[in-house]
Design an enzyme around this catalytic site. Sequence first.
Site, PDB file in Angstrom:
ATOM      1  N   GLY A  39      -1.358 -13.972   9.963  1.00 47.31           N
ATOM      2  CA  GLY A  39      -2.084 -15.063   9.296  1.00 47.31           C
ATOM      3  C   GLY A  39      -3.469 -14.645   8.870  1.00 47.31           C
ATOM      4  O   GLY A  39      -3.856 -13.484   8.997  1.00 47.31           O
ATOM      5  N   VAL A  40      -4.216 -15.620   8.351  1.00 44.75           N
ATOM      6  CA  VAL A  40      -5.567 -15.317   7.887  1.00 44.75           C
ATOM      7  C   VAL A  40      -6.531 -15.296   9.068  1.00 44.75           C
ATOM      8  O   VAL A  40      -6.261 -15.873  10.107  1.00 44.75           O
ATOM      9  CB  VAL A  40      -6.045 -16.381   6.866  1.00 44.75           C
ATOM     10  CG1 VAL A  40      -5.478 -16.083   5.507  1.00 44.75           C
ATOM     11  CG2 VAL A  40      -5.696 -17.785   7.297  1.00 44.75           C
ATOM     12  N   GLY A  41      -7.641 -14.616   8.908  1.00 42.86           N
ATOM     13  CA  GLY A  41      -8.714 -14.704   9.887  1.00 42.86           C
ATOM     14  C   GLY A  41      -8.928 -13.430  10.684  1.00 42.86           C
ATOM     15  O   GLY A  41      -8.208 -12.445  10.539  1.00 42.86           O
ATOM     16  N   ASN A  42      -9.924 -13.514  11.544  1.00 45.04           N
ATOM     17  CA  ASN A  42     -10.397 -12.323  12.233  1.00 45.04           C
ATOM     18  C   ASN A  42      -9.480 -11.865  13.360  1.00 45.04           C
ATOM     19  O   ASN A  42      -9.335 -10.672  13.589  1.00 45.04           O
ATOM     20  CB  ASN A  42     -11.804 -12.557  12.773  1.00 45.04           C
ATOM     21  CG  ASN A  42     -12.806 -12.652  11.621  1.00 45.04           C
ATOM     22  OD1 ASN A  42     -12.695 -11.934  10.630  1.00 45.04           O
ATOM     23  ND2 ASN A  42     -13.762 -13.550  11.746  1.00 45.04           N
ATOM     24  N   VAL A  43      -8.842 -12.814  14.063  1.00 47.75           N
ATOM     25  CA  VAL A  43      -7.968 -12.403  15.171  1.00 47.75           C
ATOM     26  C   VAL A  43      -6.763 -11.653  14.602  1.00 47.75           C
ATOM     27  O   VAL A  43      -6.384 -10.584  15.097  1.00 47.75           O
ATOM     28  CB  VAL A  43      -7.496 -13.615  16.009  1.00 47.75           C
ATOM     29  CG1 VAL A  43      -6.546 -13.156  17.096  1.00 47.75           C
ATOM     30  CG2 VAL A  43      -8.682 -14.332  16.622  1.00 47.75           C
ATOM     31  N   GLU A  50       2.551 -13.007   4.000  1.00 53.66           N
ATOM     32  CA  GLU A  50       2.117 -13.635   2.746  1.00 53.66           C
ATOM     33  C   GLU A  50       0.829 -12.989   2.253  1.00 53.66           C
ATOM     34  O   GLU A  50       0.710 -12.611   1.106  1.00 53.66           O
ATOM     35  CB  GLU A  50       1.987 -15.149   2.923  1.00 53.66           C
ATOM     36  CG  GLU A  50       1.162 -15.513   4.129  1.00 53.66           C
ATOM     37  CD  GLU A  50       1.496 -16.867   4.698  1.00 53.66           C
ATOM     38  OE1 GLU A  50       1.743 -17.809   3.950  1.00 53.66           O
ATOM     39  OE2 GLU A  50       1.493 -16.987   5.928  1.00 53.66           O
ATOM     40  N   ILE A 110      -5.820 -24.246  15.727  1.00 54.38           N
ATOM     41  CA  ILE A 110      -7.022 -24.965  16.143  1.00 54.38           C
ATOM     42  C   ILE A 110      -6.902 -25.336  17.618  1.00 54.38           C
ATOM     43  O   ILE A 110      -7.810 -25.108  18.399  1.00 54.38           O
ATOM     44  CB  ILE A 110      -7.240 -26.194  15.241  1.00 54.38           C
ATOM     45  CG1 ILE A 110      -7.739 -25.694  13.875  1.00 54.38           C
ATOM     46  CG2 ILE A 110      -8.227 -27.174  15.858  1.00 54.38           C
ATOM     47  CD1 ILE A 110      -7.803 -26.739  12.794  1.00 54.38           C
ATOM     48  N   GLY A 159       1.205 -20.994   5.314  1.00 55.73           N
ATOM     49  CA  GLY A 159       2.555 -20.505   5.568  1.00 55.73           C
ATOM     50  C   GLY A 159       2.900 -20.503   7.038  1.00 55.73           C
ATOM     51  O   GLY A 159       3.978 -20.027   7.428  1.00 55.73           O
ATOM     52  N   LYS A 167     -16.921 -24.098  19.876  1.00 53.29           N
ATOM     53  CA  LYS A 167     -18.261 -24.716  19.930  1.00 53.29           C
ATOM     54  C   LYS A 167     -18.936 -24.478  21.292  1.00 53.29           C
ATOM     55  O   LYS A 167     -19.290 -25.415  22.023  1.00 53.29           O
ATOM     56  CB  LYS A 167     -18.189 -26.219  19.613  1.00 53.29           C
ATOM     57  CG  LYS A 167     -17.542 -26.543  18.254  1.00 53.29           C
ATOM     58  CD  LYS A 167     -18.391 -26.112  17.068  1.00 53.29           C
ATOM     59  CE  LYS A 167     -17.634 -26.311  15.755  1.00 53.29           C
ATOM     60  NZ  LYS A 167     -17.965 -25.320  14.727  1.00 53.29           N
TER      61      LYS A 167
HETATM   62  O1  0RQ Z   1     -15.649 -23.667  13.058  1.00 56.41           O
HETATM   63  O2  0RQ Z   1     -16.648 -22.200  11.397  1.00 56.41           O
HETATM   64  O3  0RQ Z   1     -17.743 -24.353  12.039  1.00 56.41           O
HETATM   65  O4  0RQ Z   1     -17.669 -22.431  13.660  1.00 56.41           O
HETATM   66  O5  0RQ Z   1     -12.717 -24.097  13.561  1.00 56.41           O
HETATM   67  O6  0RQ Z   1     -12.191 -21.321  13.845  1.00 56.41           O
HETATM   68  O7  0RQ Z   1     -11.912 -19.591  15.567  1.00 56.41           O
HETATM   69  O8  0RQ Z   1     -13.094 -19.017  13.382  1.00 56.41           O
HETATM   70  O9  0RQ Z   1     -10.612 -19.443  13.536  1.00 56.41           O
HETATM   71  O10 0RQ Z   1     -11.037 -18.705  11.113  1.00 56.41           O
HETATM   72  O11 0RQ Z   1      -9.074 -17.932  12.518  1.00 56.41           O
HETATM   73  O12 0RQ Z   1      -9.224 -20.276  11.684  1.00 56.41           O
HETATM   74  C1  0RQ Z   1      -6.367 -22.470  12.442  1.00 56.41           C
HETATM   75  C2  0RQ Z   1      -8.315 -22.918  10.968  1.00 56.41           C
HETATM   76  C3  0RQ Z   1      -8.266 -20.902  12.457  1.00 56.41           C
HETATM   77  C4  0RQ Z   1      -6.786 -20.973  10.434  1.00 56.41           C
HETATM   78  C5  0RQ Z   1      -7.435 -21.839  11.568  1.00 56.41           C
HETATM   79  C6  0RQ Z   1     -13.474 -24.424  14.716  1.00 56.41           C
HETATM   80  C7  0RQ Z   1     -14.312 -23.203  14.981  1.00 56.41           C
HETATM   81  C8  0RQ Z   1     -14.667 -22.782  13.573  1.00 56.41           C
HETATM   82  C9  0RQ Z   1     -12.487 -21.867  12.614  1.00 56.41           C
HETATM   83  P1  0RQ Z   1     -17.045 -23.123  12.493  1.00 56.41           P
HETATM   84  P2  0RQ Z   1     -12.037 -19.757  14.105  1.00 56.41           P
HETATM   85  P3  0RQ Z   1     -10.018 -18.971  12.146  1.00 56.41           P
HETATM   86  C10 0RQ Z   1      -1.210 -17.491   6.762  1.00 56.41           C
HETATM   87  C11 0RQ Z   1      -1.143 -18.503   7.851  1.00 56.41           C
HETATM   88  C12 0RQ Z   1      -3.541 -22.579   9.131  1.00 56.41           C
HETATM   89  C13 0RQ Z   1      -2.889 -21.782   8.045  1.00 56.41           C
HETATM   90  C14 0RQ Z   1      -2.214 -20.541   8.522  1.00 56.41           C
HETATM   91  C15 0RQ Z   1      -5.876 -21.792   9.524  1.00 56.41           C
HETATM   92  C16 0RQ Z   1     -13.398 -23.088  12.802  1.00 56.41           C
HETATM   93  O13 0RQ Z   1      -6.060 -19.938  10.985  1.00 56.41           O
HETATM   94  O14 0RQ Z   1      -6.319 -22.397   8.570  1.00 56.41           O
HETATM   95  O15 0RQ Z   1      -2.026 -20.289   9.685  1.00 56.41           O
HETATM   96  N1  0RQ Z   1      -4.545 -21.830   9.857  1.00 56.41           N
HETATM   97  N2  0RQ Z   1      -1.812 -19.732   7.579  1.00 56.41           N
HETATM   98  O16 0RQ Z   1     -15.418 -23.511  15.762  1.00 56.41           O
HETATM   99  C17 0RQ Z   1     -12.469 -28.192  16.753  1.00 56.41           C
HETATM  100  C18 0RQ Z   1     -10.942 -26.955  17.985  1.00 56.41           C
HETATM  101  C19 0RQ Z   1     -11.366 -25.795  17.276  1.00 56.41           C
HETATM  102  C20 0RQ Z   1     -12.350 -25.951  16.314  1.00 56.41           C
HETATM  103  C21 0RQ Z   1     -11.720 -23.851  16.400  1.00 56.41           C
HETATM  104  N3  0RQ Z   1      -9.995 -26.897  18.933  1.00 56.41           N
HETATM  105  N4  0RQ Z   1     -11.519 -28.133  17.693  1.00 56.41           N
HETATM  106  N5  0RQ Z   1     -12.904 -27.142  16.046  1.00 56.41           N
HETATM  107  N6  0RQ Z   1     -12.545 -24.721  15.783  1.00 56.41           N
HETATM  108  N7  0RQ Z   1     -10.990 -24.487  17.327  1.00 56.41           N
HETATM  109  C22 0RQ Z   1      -2.180 -17.617   5.631  1.00 56.41           C
HETATM  110  C23 0RQ Z   1      -1.858 -18.667   4.649  1.00 56.41           C
HETATM  111  O17 0RQ Z   1      -1.118 -19.528   4.919  1.00 56.41           O
HETATM  112  C24 0RQ Z   1      -2.448 -18.687   3.337  1.00 56.41           C
END
Ligand code: 0RQ
Length: 504
Positions: free
Chosen positions: A268-272, A293, A363, A387, A407
């Site tokens: 997926g997207v993101g740093n992890v 994807e 999340i 996705g 947070k």
């Molecule tokens: O907020 O930026 O204000 O600090 O959510 O969190 O930990 O940086 O995580 O960037 O990897 O995103 C699920 C959103 C994770 C992403 C999600 C807050 C946290 C931060 C982001 P700040 P992180 P990531 C293939 C797969 C759905 C689509 C997908 C996503 C911000 O992975 O959009 O998987 N996934 N696609 O502080 C409140 C919680 C929180 C929270 C984190 N429990 N409650 N806020 N945050 N946990 C790609 C495509 O489909 C295109």
Amino acid sequence: ALERIRHTALREKIMTANEAAEFVQDGMLVGMSGFTGAGYPKALPTAIAERAQAIHAEGKPFQISVITGASTAPECDGVLAASGSLKLRSPFQSDPTLRNDINAGKIAYTDIHLSQIEQQVRFGFFGAMDVAIIEVVGITEEGKLIPSMSVGPDNQWVKSAQKIILEVNTQQHAKLETMHDVFADIGTPPHRHPLLLLNPNDRIGSHYIDCDLDKIVAIVFTDAPDRNSKFAEPDAISQRIAAQIIEFFEHEVKHGRLPENLLPLQSGVGNVANAVLADLQHSRFENITGFTEVLQDGMLDLLLSGKMASASATALSFSPDALQRFNDNIDFLRSRIILRAQEITNSPELIRRLGVIGMNAMIEADIYGNVNSTHIMGTRMMNGIGGSGDFARNAYYSFFVSPSVAKDGAISCIVPMVSHHDHTEHDVMFIVTEQGMADLRGKSPRQRARLIIDHCAHPDYRDMLRDYYNRAEQSGGGLHTPHLLNEALSWHQRFVETGDMRLK
Ligand code: 0RQ
């Protein structure tokens, strides 16, 4: 730039973005290219936004519905949202301005699985598509379109739209030509064609998108880069999550449940997600394949080092440095990267049959393994399901990863009940935080709860979760999935009221 349009008669359609924007009228359904910041139109969105503002200044209405492949960039989603010209947006987005307007109730947002957007348009579920605006690298002698850094929904938009506006982006490498694999027509039930893709790197289509040339009303030149977001270097938390996943792969290979070169990887997207791929670089695994994807920096480097043999994706989303490495090595990469439509990269049937390993961020998860990928505190949209659902439900292994808290510890990412459901307990096999991993395969809800609390929750929240769970078991309700219904979402309510889930 003209040499990018090899069909010379089409050169007559060249005009400015402002002229082309005149074809977009109030109330239209517009399909745009673009997938996770790659291959989106660079000029038309701004021209449409300016046109909208001029029309609004005359007191007249102008709003359009925009469907893309996935997220775009500030100069696409951002400018359109800021101009007040978006009525509806689908399917995935990540632009802060657009997100704010969705959460302020100003823009209708339809969040559906990325594998389904093309077929839902093809089936007519969104109504007729008026205009498609597609970034391409060029046009061949026969008038076939050479897609850009993403294929996404482009083939379907070109087929569905009544009018087509092309943006020929000269900044995208001309040698992207032949990297794409466009399957002409998947069809509509009950006469749908099987996707005879037996290996992740098989090619089953053409390099080009066939286009009815009479539908092309405008061609606009651009020379601008994709969004090219920078990645943070993997931090300690991402590294701990990544290390556990790789250790798990070793364990599964040893027990004969995974081949030596693993199974095709989706990340997926993101740093992890990027950290897992970075870690694989130093693992003993060879000849890995990707069936994903979005192809990001981590996968690019696995391809360049030879650790990964091939990768199939719908979009190339790179940081500026990685884009440079990609362009410098494009001849080497051309035989190793296959870019396809998103209904193929995310096809549930292919994901199931190829045995893809799905790894997505979340999340929050609850103690029974239900996952929320989209909503903050149950009400505010983040980016959309993307996705993640296509992969989670159909994957050989389906991982969800997150730091255990957000947070600065005020939010636990493991909660009694998720505040929004995207992936049910039936679709989630592993939850991994920096605290540990819960292997949920074959487990009942109560077995899952113990594992998730003990292995994944942050120590600050573990006793609170145990207390909730124990009282739920004693409450006299059903003992299959014990809950205290009047308390299940109280952690979220406490955060909304006090800014902290912890009990003071
Ligand atoms: O907020 O930026 O204000 O600090 O959510 O969190 O930990 O940086 O995580 O960037 O990897 O995103 C699920 C959103 C994770 C992403 C999600 C807050 C946290 C931060 C982001 P700040 P992180 P990531 C293939 C797969 C759905 C689509 C997908 C996503 C911000 O992975 O959009 O998987 N996934 N696609 O502080 C409140 C919680 C929180 C929270 C984190 N429990 N409650 N806020 N945050 N946990 C790609 C495509 O489909 C295109």
